[in-house]
Design a protein around this motif. Structure first.
Motif, PDB file in Angstrom:
ATOM      1  N   THR A   1     -62.923 -90.361  38.392  1.00  0.00           N
ATOM      2  CA  THR A   1     -63.299 -89.104  37.757  1.00  0.00           C
ATOM      3  C   THR A   1     -62.572 -87.926  38.397  1.00  0.00           C
ATOM      4  O   THR A   1     -61.730 -87.301  37.788  1.00  0.00           O
ATOM      5  CB  THR A   1     -64.820 -88.912  37.821  1.00  0.00           C
ATOM      6  OG1 THR A   1     -65.266 -88.992  39.193  1.00  0.00           O
ATOM      7  CG2 THR A   1     -65.541 -89.978  36.990  1.00  0.00           C
ATOM      8  N   TRP A   2     -62.882 -87.654  39.656  1.00  0.00           N
ATOM      9  CA  TRP A   2     -62.275 -86.532  40.370  1.00  0.00           C
ATOM     10  C   TRP A   2     -61.455 -87.019  41.563  1.00  0.00           C
ATOM     11  O   TRP A   2     -61.782 -88.035  42.177  1.00  0.00           O
ATOM     12  CB  TRP A   2     -63.355 -85.574  40.873  1.00  0.00           C
ATOM     13  CG  TRP A   2     -63.970 -84.752  39.782  1.00  0.00           C
ATOM     14  CD1 TRP A   2     -64.944 -85.161  38.896  1.00  0.00           C
ATOM     15  CD2 TRP A   2     -63.667 -83.408  39.436  1.00  0.00           C
ATOM     16  NE1 TRP A   2     -65.259 -84.157  38.025  1.00  0.00           N
ATOM     17  CE2 TRP A   2     -64.492 -83.052  38.341  1.00  0.00           C
ATOM     18  CE3 TRP A   2     -62.789 -82.466  39.948  1.00  0.00           C
ATOM     19  CZ2 TRP A   2     -64.452 -81.795  37.754  1.00  0.00           C
ATOM     20  CZ3 TRP A   2     -62.752 -81.209  39.364  1.00  0.00           C
ATOM     21  CH2 TRP A   2     -63.571 -80.888  38.282  1.00  0.00           C
TER      22      TRP A   2
ATOM     23  N   ASN B   1     -59.614 -85.858  36.625  1.00  0.00           N
ATOM     24  CA  ASN B   1     -58.632 -86.785  36.058  1.00  0.00           C
ATOM     25  C   ASN B   1     -58.793 -86.998  34.554  1.00  0.00           C
ATOM     26  O   ASN B   1     -58.027 -87.766  33.969  1.00  0.00           O
ATOM     27  CB  ASN B   1     -58.725 -88.131  36.777  1.00  0.00           C
ATOM     28  CG  ASN B   1     -58.179 -88.068  38.185  1.00  0.00           C
ATOM     29  OD1 ASN B   1     -57.008 -87.831  38.391  1.00  0.00           O
ATOM     30  ND2 ASN B   1     -59.057 -88.262  39.174  1.00  0.00           N
ATOM     31  N   ARG B   2     -59.763 -86.297  33.940  1.00  0.00           N
ATOM     32  CA  ARG B   2     -60.016 -86.502  32.519  1.00  0.00           C
ATOM     33  C   ARG B   2     -59.923 -85.203  31.729  1.00  0.00           C
ATOM     34  O   ARG B   2     -60.040 -84.117  32.275  1.00  0.00           O
ATOM     35  CB  ARG B   2     -61.410 -87.105  32.322  1.00  0.00           C
ATOM     36  CG  ARG B   2     -61.562 -88.503  32.945  1.00  0.00           C
ATOM     37  CD  ARG B   2     -62.961 -88.707  33.486  1.00  0.00           C
ATOM     38  NE  ARG B   2     -63.286 -87.650  34.422  1.00  0.00           N
ATOM     39  CZ  ARG B   2     -64.500 -87.192  34.631  1.00  0.00           C
ATOM     40  NH1 ARG B   2     -65.523 -87.674  33.982  1.00  0.00           N
ATOM     41  NH2 ARG B   2     -64.711 -86.223  35.516  1.00  0.00           N
ATOM     42  N   LYS B   3     -59.738 -85.353  30.445  1.00  0.00           N
ATOM     43  CA  LYS B   3     -59.775 -84.232  29.521  1.00  0.00           C
ATOM     44  C   LYS B   3     -61.233 -83.931  29.171  1.00  0.00           C
ATOM     45  O   LYS B   3     -62.124 -84.723  29.483  1.00  0.00           O
ATOM     46  CB  LYS B   3     -58.973 -84.573  28.254  1.00  0.00           C
ATOM     47  CG  LYS B   3     -57.491 -84.799  28.514  1.00  0.00           C
ATOM     48  CD  LYS B   3     -56.700 -85.013  27.240  1.00  0.00           C
ATOM     49  CE  LYS B   3     -56.978 -86.367  26.622  1.00  0.00           C
ATOM     50  NZ  LYS B   3     -56.068 -86.664  25.485  1.00  0.00           N
TER      51      LYS B   3
ATOM     52  N   ASN C   1     -61.454 -88.654  28.031  1.00  0.00           N
ATOM     53  CA  ASN C   1     -60.308 -89.554  28.127  1.00  0.00           C
ATOM     54  C   ASN C   1     -59.405 -89.153  29.294  1.00  0.00           C
ATOM     55  O   ASN C   1     -59.391 -87.991  29.707  1.00  0.00           O
ATOM     56  CB  ASN C   1     -59.498 -89.525  26.826  1.00  0.00           C
ATOM     57  CG  ASN C   1     -60.211 -90.227  25.694  1.00  0.00           C
ATOM     58  OD1 ASN C   1     -60.735 -91.328  25.874  1.00  0.00           O
ATOM     59  ND2 ASN C   1     -60.249 -89.597  24.519  1.00  0.00           N
ATOM     60  N   PRO C   2     -58.628 -90.104  29.842  1.00  0.00           N
ATOM     61  CA  PRO C   2     -57.716 -89.764  30.941  1.00  0.00           C
ATOM     62  C   PRO C   2     -56.751 -88.657  30.541  1.00  0.00           C
ATOM     63  O   PRO C   2     -56.288 -88.596  29.404  1.00  0.00           O
ATOM     64  CB  PRO C   2     -56.974 -91.086  31.184  1.00  0.00           C
ATOM     65  CG  PRO C   2     -57.915 -92.142  30.724  1.00  0.00           C
ATOM     66  CD  PRO C   2     -58.614 -91.552  29.532  1.00  0.00           C
ATOM     67  N   ASN C   3     -56.458 -87.796  31.493  1.00  0.00           N
ATOM     68  CA  ASN C   3     -55.640 -86.624  31.223  1.00  0.00           C
ATOM     69  C   ASN C   3     -54.235 -86.804  31.809  1.00  0.00           C
ATOM     70  O   ASN C   3     -54.032 -86.684  33.015  1.00  0.00           O
ATOM     71  CB  ASN C   3     -56.298 -85.385  31.840  1.00  0.00           C
ATOM     72  CG  ASN C   3     -55.576 -84.104  31.458  1.00  0.00           C
ATOM     73  OD1 ASN C   3     -54.508 -84.129  30.858  1.00  0.00           O
ATOM     74  ND2 ASN C   3     -56.161 -82.972  31.808  1.00  0.00           N
TER      75      ASN C   3
END
Length: 210
Positions: free
Chosen positions: A137-138, A174-176, A180-182
């Motif tokens: 996540t982070w 790390n996500r939008k 979803n993954p960014n």
């Protein structure tokens, strides 16, 4: 304390000294002096005692893709426990969602080419590394020293360059917003040109690390 492995801009910006990089592409934050010079020195000593060549989860055939060394930091060490607690307090994320804290060491010429920290969904590595704790996540990374030359972290999509500075923290989602993954979190630990670089990294997961 958040039990879901989630932080937020509101949570991070509630701490004095935290700044948000102005971008609609990703959530990126910095904070100077997050760790003291004494804490940084103690962590460097730990990294020096037990580092090994770094690896990548999804080998891409480029042996020069990641050339640093890595150290798994002992959770029972007082300064490591202090850092884990400080990052949990900053992020609001329960430390049960944290991967073991890692240190990284870069000699002259060493780097970690442009990459993202999340695991690609539907990949073999996602199935292998995310089955229990879920996706990353982070990410929170702290520089432990000032490098004589080189060693900056470049976020290529937004063309943001972060220079190493003793005790400085950088963190990103790390996500939008849709979860979803960014891909805009693509970042490059640029080669050290002179001196040596030390950092520590804390990754959080969707579910407890367990």
């Amino acid at each position: 304390m958040n039990g879901s492995g989630e932080s937020s801009a509101e949570q991070l910006l509630s701490r004095p000294g935290v700044q948000r990089f102005p971008s609609s592409r990703l959530d990126l934050f910095t904070a100077r002096g997050f760790l003291s010079p004494a804490q940084c020195s103690a962590l460097i000593e730990l990294i020096e005692t037990n580092h090994r060549p770094s690896t990548i989860a999804d080998y891409n055939g480029d042996d020069a893709f990641r050339t640093s060394s890595t150290c798994d930091l002992p959770q029972e060490h007082a300064v490591v426990a202090q850092v884990v607690a400080a990052l949990s307090s900053l992020s609001g994320i329960d430390p049960a969602h944290a991967e073991p804290l890692q240190g990284q060491r870069y000699e002259v010429g060493q780097e970690f080419k442009a990459h993202t920290d999340y695991f690609e969904p539907a990949s073999h590595d996602f199935d292998r590394y995310c089955a229990v704790p879920g996706q990353r996540t982070w990410t929170f990374m702290i520089y432990l020293n000032e490098v004589e030359a080189g060693g900056a972290t470049r976020f290529k999509v937004i063309d943001k360059l972060v220079q190493p500075e003793t005790g400085k923290l950088i963190g990103w989602n790390n996500r939008k917003p849709d979860g979803n993954p960014n891909p805009s979190t693509l970042h490059h630990a640029m080669p050290v040109r002179r001196g040596r670089k030390y950092v520590i990294t804390q990754w959080y997961r969707e579910r407890p690390w367990g």
